[in-house]
Design a protein around this motif. Structure first.
Motif, PDB file in Angstrom:
ATOM      1  N   GLY A   1      75.034  24.193 122.102  1.00  0.00           N
ATOM      2  CA  GLY A   1      74.999  24.422 120.791  1.00  0.00           C
ATOM      3  C   GLY A   1      76.553  25.125 120.346  1.00  0.00           C
ATOM      4  N   ALA A   2      76.922  26.126 120.980  1.00  0.00           N
ATOM      5  CA  ALA A   2      78.214  26.726 120.511  1.00  0.00           C
ATOM      6  C   ALA A   2      79.230  25.749 120.672  1.00  0.00           C
ATOM      7  CB  ALA A   2      78.191  27.847 121.206  1.00  0.00           C
ATOM      8  N   ALA A   3      79.266  25.017 121.764  1.00  0.00           N
ATOM      9  CA  ALA A   3      80.295  24.021 121.875  1.00  0.00           C
ATOM     10  C   ALA A   3      80.325  22.833 120.776  1.00  0.00           C
ATOM     11  CB  ALA A   3      80.362  23.220 123.274  1.00  0.00           C
ATOM     12  N   ALA A   4      79.040  22.458 120.655  1.00  0.00           N
ATOM     13  CA  ALA A   4      78.842  21.436 119.460  1.00  0.00           C
ATOM     14  C   ALA A   4      79.126  21.962 118.148  1.00  0.00           C
ATOM     15  CB  ALA A   4      77.308  20.844 119.697  1.00  0.00           C
ATOM     16  N   ALA A   5      79.104  23.237 117.714  1.00  0.00           N
ATOM     17  CA  ALA A   5      79.204  23.819 116.700  1.00  0.00           C
ATOM     18  C   ALA A   5      80.753  23.875 116.311  1.00  0.00           C
ATOM     19  CB  ALA A   5      78.590  25.088 116.502  1.00  0.00           C
ATOM     20  N   LEU A   6      81.489  24.224 117.464  1.00  0.00           N
ATOM     21  CA  LEU A   6      82.935  24.309 117.248  1.00  0.00           C
ATOM     22  C   LEU A   6      83.760  23.004 117.161  1.00  0.00           C
ATOM     23  CD1 LEU A   6      85.262  26.322 117.786  1.00  0.00           C
ATOM     24  CD2 LEU A   6      85.586  25.629 120.207  1.00  0.00           C
ATOM     25  N   ASN A   7      83.046  21.784 117.696  1.00  0.00           N
ATOM     26  CA  ASN A   7      83.580  20.655 117.322  1.00  0.00           C
ATOM     27  C   ASN A   7      84.895  20.596 117.901  1.00  0.00           C
ATOM     28  OD1 ASN A   7      84.056  17.683 116.763  1.00  0.00           O
ATOM     29  ND2 ASN A   7      84.360  18.312 114.761  1.00  0.00           N
ATOM     30  N   PRO A   8      85.132  20.863 119.435  1.00  0.00           N
ATOM     31  CA  PRO A   8      86.579  20.997 119.874  1.00  0.00           C
ATOM     32  C   PRO A   8      87.339  20.024 120.192  1.00  0.00           C
ATOM     33  CG  PRO A   8      84.877  21.057 121.554  1.00  0.00           C
ATOM     34  CD  PRO A   8      83.961  21.035 120.287  1.00  0.00           C
ATOM     35  N   GLU A   9      88.539  19.990 120.167  1.00  0.00           N
ATOM     36  CA  GLU A   9      89.557  19.059 120.264  1.00  0.00           C
ATOM     37  C   GLU A   9      89.981  18.863 121.948  1.00  0.00           C
ATOM     38  OE1 GLU A   9      92.393  21.070 117.914  1.00  0.00           O
ATOM     39  OE2 GLU A   9      91.545  20.485 116.303  1.00  0.00           O
ATOM     40  N   ARG A  10      90.042  20.181 122.583  1.00  0.00           N
ATOM     41  CA  ARG A  10      90.669  20.191 123.817  1.00  0.00           C
ATOM     42  C   ARG A  10      89.741  20.957 124.723  1.00  0.00           C
ATOM     43  NH1 ARG A  10      96.060  22.909 124.038  1.00  0.00           N
ATOM     44  NH2 ARG A  10      95.321  23.668 122.228  1.00  0.00           N
ATOM     45  N   VAL A  11      90.100  20.785 125.982  1.00  0.00           N
ATOM     46  CA  VAL A  11      89.211  21.620 126.954  1.00  0.00           C
ATOM     47  C   VAL A  11      90.155  22.077 128.233  1.00  0.00           C
ATOM     48  CG1 VAL A  11      88.534  19.609 128.328  1.00  0.00           C
ATOM     49  CG2 VAL A  11      87.452  21.629 128.905  1.00  0.00           C
TER      50      VAL A  11
ATOM     51  N   THR B   1      93.815  22.550 134.404  1.00  0.00           N
ATOM     52  CA  THR B   1      93.911  21.207 133.802  1.00  0.00           C
ATOM     53  C   THR B   1      93.532  21.067 132.346  1.00  0.00           C
ATOM     54  OG1 THR B   1      93.648  20.403 135.906  1.00  0.00           O
ATOM     55  CG2 THR B   1      93.589  18.774 134.166  1.00  0.00           C
ATOM     56  N   GLU B   2      94.284  20.326 131.375  1.00  0.00           N
ATOM     57  CA  GLU B   2      93.975  20.251 129.927  1.00  0.00           C
ATOM     58  C   GLU B   2      93.648  18.849 129.944  1.00  0.00           C
ATOM     59  OE1 GLU B   2      96.213  20.803 125.806  1.00  0.00           O
ATOM     60  OE2 GLU B   2      96.935  21.784 127.589  1.00  0.00           O
ATOM     61  N   ASP B   3      92.667  18.734 128.817  1.00  0.00           N
ATOM     62  CA  ASP B   3      92.192  17.250 128.583  1.00  0.00           C
ATOM     63  C   ASP B   3      91.598  17.239 127.137  1.00  0.00           C
ATOM     64  OD1 ASP B   3      91.509  14.504 128.953  1.00  0.00           O
ATOM     65  OD2 ASP B   3      89.873  14.847 130.386  1.00  0.00           O
ATOM     66  N   HIS B   4      91.477  16.167 126.681  1.00  0.00           N
ATOM     67  CA  HIS B   4      90.859  16.031 125.435  1.00  0.00           C
ATOM     68  C   HIS B   4      89.492  15.921 125.550  1.00  0.00           C
ATOM     69  CE1 HIS B   4      94.533  14.710 123.406  1.00  0.00           C
ATOM     70  NE2 HIS B   4      94.863  13.559 124.209  1.00  0.00           N
ATOM     71  N   TRP B   5      88.738  16.610 124.476  1.00  0.00           N
ATOM     72  CA  TRP B   5      87.344  16.850 124.733  1.00  0.00           C
ATOM     73  C   TRP B   5      86.613  15.523 124.564  1.00  0.00           C
ATOM     74  CZ3 TRP B   5      84.402  20.723 125.780  1.00  0.00           C
ATOM     75  CH2 TRP B   5      82.912  20.814 125.601  1.00  0.00           C
ATOM     76  N   SER B   6      85.444  15.341 125.354  1.00  0.00           N
ATOM     77  CA  SER B   6      84.714  14.129 125.100  1.00  0.00           C
ATOM     78  C   SER B   6      83.309  14.379 125.229  1.00  0.00           C
ATOM     79  CB  SER B   6      85.179  13.177 126.202  1.00  0.00           C
ATOM     80  OG  SER B   6      84.858  13.575 127.603  1.00  0.00           O
TER      81      SER B   6
END
Length: 542
Positions: free
Chosen positions: A510-520, A527-532
């Protein structure tokens, strides 16, 4: 078994709990869910039941073995190997070391008398080792550790090299190992405060099964509704408003139904009584206008008051903290950068060569298995620890706010007021009192030592410090741990509305969903990636 008689629990001048008579009793087979809002006194009560604290009044008697997992375990010697810490629950670590010493003497001694003494001593130690389960016990300990996602490489490391989550799981493994005789059954009384913190889904499922099959008593504080529903057969509800404990001899779902039914009854009775009392008051007002009927009017008013006073207390709506992260201070395009970050503990490499750039308003989640270095990375970014290699490069206008999962930013010896004053030294006193009030700290609580707060209260105090900071980059390490559902939703809403940059470590989907992240950022590789959606599913599985 544990029995609390005439128990009274206080925090400063505030009465958290008053339970007359032997109302609180834990017997073999009892699996009790200790519930209530943050600050109701759950953690304090559990500490007293465990003998780690003293009640304000009353007494607690204990018989049999006891296993206590506090919310923030404070281990002893951090140089001890993780495996030895678990085995120490039955004294096996000391026996193994002594046996190894005698083996060395047997192999190296040139004097026959010294060798004979070593042989005799080794035989005595081995006999005792066998009586305690011996090598089978070692296997049991390893099985429990693996079930809690602690691999062999972790068991061979000193505690000081482990993450906070790994150390807490070692403590949980130690307690469950002490309570296990190979089949997970014993008469040990387990007192567990938020045992699912830092556990993945598989480990929680295993723990649920262990507790369901545990023959001894159990008291568990948890905000994991599924765990409570599947495990508990009795509920103690600590009412933060009345300062009382209600005992329900039933499972979790029936308890929720019973509380809802009871509250509906209270509301109906109060509505009817208030209607009748209103009629009496109106009649008294008419009679009171005539001097000859003043006594009758007073009697009517007294009857109306008794009618209201005799009612059961209606549950007062739960107070909630008004959590809103700060309006971020102005900053440049990239307020925080890191290049080539490397961190090791001894010969153990946590991660190496991690690069990242936190742009203004960006939203980043850090993912990785337990022990991959997520908390360590946030500590490096927050300046709490130094990297072995690499640099942290602050950009124009950077203002950091750091939330530590183990509440490391809070001084336990200082009061609530002293902690918030330290977090915002330039703020006005009245503004800080208003801020603390929004986070449900008022009156005598301001003078309460922070070390006596519950985990949820410490979380609220740490968040209040963040709100006072005007930070434009928030480093949040498990910000929803230890929070009741209402307070958790407040934090999630604050995450949704915050416009600054956030770097988040969480096991809470729920915390990740609330943040609505752009990257991980994936650790330990960096390693850096776009959030999906795949990464959201990864958190849900973990």
């Amino acid at each position: 078994m544990i029995t609390a008689t005439d128990l009274e629990v206080r925090a400063g001048v505030r009465t958290l709990l008053s339970a007359p008579g032997p109302a609180l009793r834990i017997q073999p087979g009892d699996r009790i869910g200790l519930v209530g809002r943050n600050g109701a006194g759950k953690t304090t009560t559990l500490r007293i039941l465990a003998g780690e604290g003293e009640p304000y009044a009353g007494s607690v008697t204990r018989t049999g073995d006891l296993g206590y997992l506090p919310q923030d375990p404070k281990e002893g010697d951090l140089e001890v190997l993780a495996k030895d810490r678990v085995l120490s629950a039955r004294g096996l670590d000391t026996l193994l070391r002594d046996m190894e010493k005698q083996q060395a003497l047997m192999a190296e001694a040139a004097d026959d008398k010294i060798r004979d003494r070593a042989v005799n001593r080794y035989g005595q130690l081995e006999e005792r080792f066998s009586a305690l389960g011996g090598y089978e016990a070692e296997s049991d300990a390893a099985r429990i550790c693996h079930s809690l996602a602690l691999p062999d490489r972790v068991l061979g490391q000193p505690l000081k090299t482990l993450s906070g989550g790994q150390r807490r799981r070692i403590e949980l493994a130690r307690i469950l190992f002490a309570a296990s005789t190979g089949g997970g059954k014993s008469n040990t009384t387990l007192l567990l405060d938020e045992p699912t913190n830092h556990l993945d889904a598989d480990s929680i499922a295993w723990l649920r099964s262990f507790l369901q099959n545990h023959d001894g008593g159990l008291v568990v504080i948890s905000h994991d509704v599924d765990l409570l529903n599947d495990v508990v057969n009795k509920v103690w509800f600590l009412d933060a408003v009345r300062g009382e404990a209600d005992v329900y001899n039933m499972g979790w779902k029936k308890y929720l139904d019973a509380r809802a039914t009871d509250e509906q009854r209270r509301k109906r009775e109060r509505a009817n009584a208030e209607k009748k009392a209103g009629a009496l008051r109106a009649q008294a007002a008419k009679l009171g206008a005539k001097a000859t009927k003043a006594t009758a009017a007073q009697n009517m008013l007294k009857r109306a008051e008794r009618m209201i006073d005799d009612l059961d207390d209606e549950l007062v709506a739960d107070r909630t903290a008004h959590i809103r992260f700060p309006e971020p201070a102005a900053c440049g395009k990239t307020p925080l950068m890191a290049k080539g970050l490397t961190k090791t503990y001894g010969s153990l490499e946590i991660f190496t060569g991690v690069d990242l750039a936190i742009d203004k308003g960006s939203r980043v989640v850090v993912l990785g298995l337990n022990g991959a270095g997520k908390t360590t990375l946030l500590k490096l970014l927050g300046g709490v620890e130094k990297p072995d290699l690499g640099t942290i490069e602050p950009g124009y206008g950077l203002k950091l706010g750091y939330f530590a999962q183990e509440h490391d930013t809070i001084d336990d010896m200082a009061t609530v007021w002293e902690n918030i004053r330290h977090a915002a030294p330039d703020a006005g006193g009245q503004d800080l009192r208003g801020l603390l009030g929004a986070f449900m700290f008022t009156g005598p609580q301001l003078d309460q030592p922070a070390g006596t707060l519950s985990g949820g209260e410490k979380t609220r105090l740490a968040l209040a410090g963040l709100v006072s900071s005007a930070a434009n980059v928030l480093l949040l390490d498990e910000p929803t741990n230890n929070l009741d559902p209402i307070s958790r939703e407040q934090v999630l809403e604050a995450l949704r509305s915050y416009t600054g940059a956030v770097v988040l470590v969480t096991h809470d989907p729920g915390a990740a969903a609330a943040l609505n992240p752009e990257r991980v950022i994936l650790l330990p590789d960096g390693t850096e990636d776009h959030w999906s959606d795949e990464y959201q599913e990864l958190i849900e599985l973990a």
